[in-house]
Design a protein around this motif. Sequence first.
Motif, short mmCIF file in Angstrom:
data_model
loop_
_atom_site.label_atom_id
_atom_site.label_comp_id
_atom_site.label_asym_id
_atom_site.label_seq_id
_atom_site.Cartn_x
_atom_site.Cartn_y
_atom_site.Cartn_z
N PRO A 86 0.83 -1.20 0.00
CA PRO A 86 0.00 0.00 0.00
C PRO A 86 0.87 1.25 0.00
N SER A 87 0.27 2.35 -0.37
CA SER A 87 1.02 3.60 -0.40
C SER A 87 1.17 4.18 1.01
N PHE A 88 2.14 5.02 1.15
CA PHE A 88 2.37 5.74 2.40
C PHE A 88 1.14 6.57 2.76
N ILE A 89 0.63 7.33 1.81
CA ILE A 89 -0.50 8.23 2.07
C ILE A 89 -1.75 7.45 2.44
N ASP A 90 -2.05 6.37 1.73
CA ASP A 90 -3.23 5.56 2.07
C ASP A 90 -3.12 5.01 3.49
N THR A 121 5.15 0.25 4.75
CA THR A 121 4.30 0.26 3.56
C THR A 121 5.11 -0.19 2.35
N GLY A 122 4.46 -0.22 1.21
CA GLY A 122 5.16 -0.53 -0.03
C GLY A 122 5.66 0.71 -0.75
N GLU A 123 5.58 1.85 -0.08
CA GLU A 123 5.96 3.13 -0.69
C GLU A 123 7.43 3.11 -1.10
N CYS A 124 7.71 3.62 -2.31
CA CYS A 124 9.08 3.71 -2.80
C CYS A 124 9.46 5.15 -3.11
N THR A 125 8.84 6.09 -2.42
CA THR A 125 9.19 7.51 -2.52
C THR A 125 10.22 7.82 -1.44
#
Length: 139
Positions: free
Chosen positions: A49-53, A122-126
């Motif tokens: 999932p995204s960081f923001i979600d 999370t799965g965020e890659c930013t």
Amino acid sequence: MKKSTLLNSDISYLVATLGHTDEITVCDAGLPIPSHVQRIDLALTHGVPSFIDTVRVILSESQIEAVLVAEEFERTSPEVYGELLDLLVQEQLTTGKVIEVGHVTHEEFKARTNNSKAVVRTGECTPYANVIFQTGVVF
């Protein structure tokens, strides 16, 4: 079955057991997690999932009084940083409580995660899409 937004049992339990000023970290897929801190790993693949979600759902069930981010976050990933700030502004409007935003170097941020009750990966890659939440009280 729960009716509210947060369905993950580990995060739901975490939120239910937080006290005033306890800290939790929500991080991207690359942040090192101290071995003594509980890891709640949500990462499925790049961006999911995204960081923001993930932040949005955690904010829906927990009272936050302060956040800490790395100084590099704003400079390196201004779009996601801006989305985080937008969520915090909305949370302040919804709750009527001020949320303080603090900035430290990324190295200081990583050291501070040692104080977290848990780190939610999370799965965020930013780059630098990480936040430490300090819990408040609802009264």
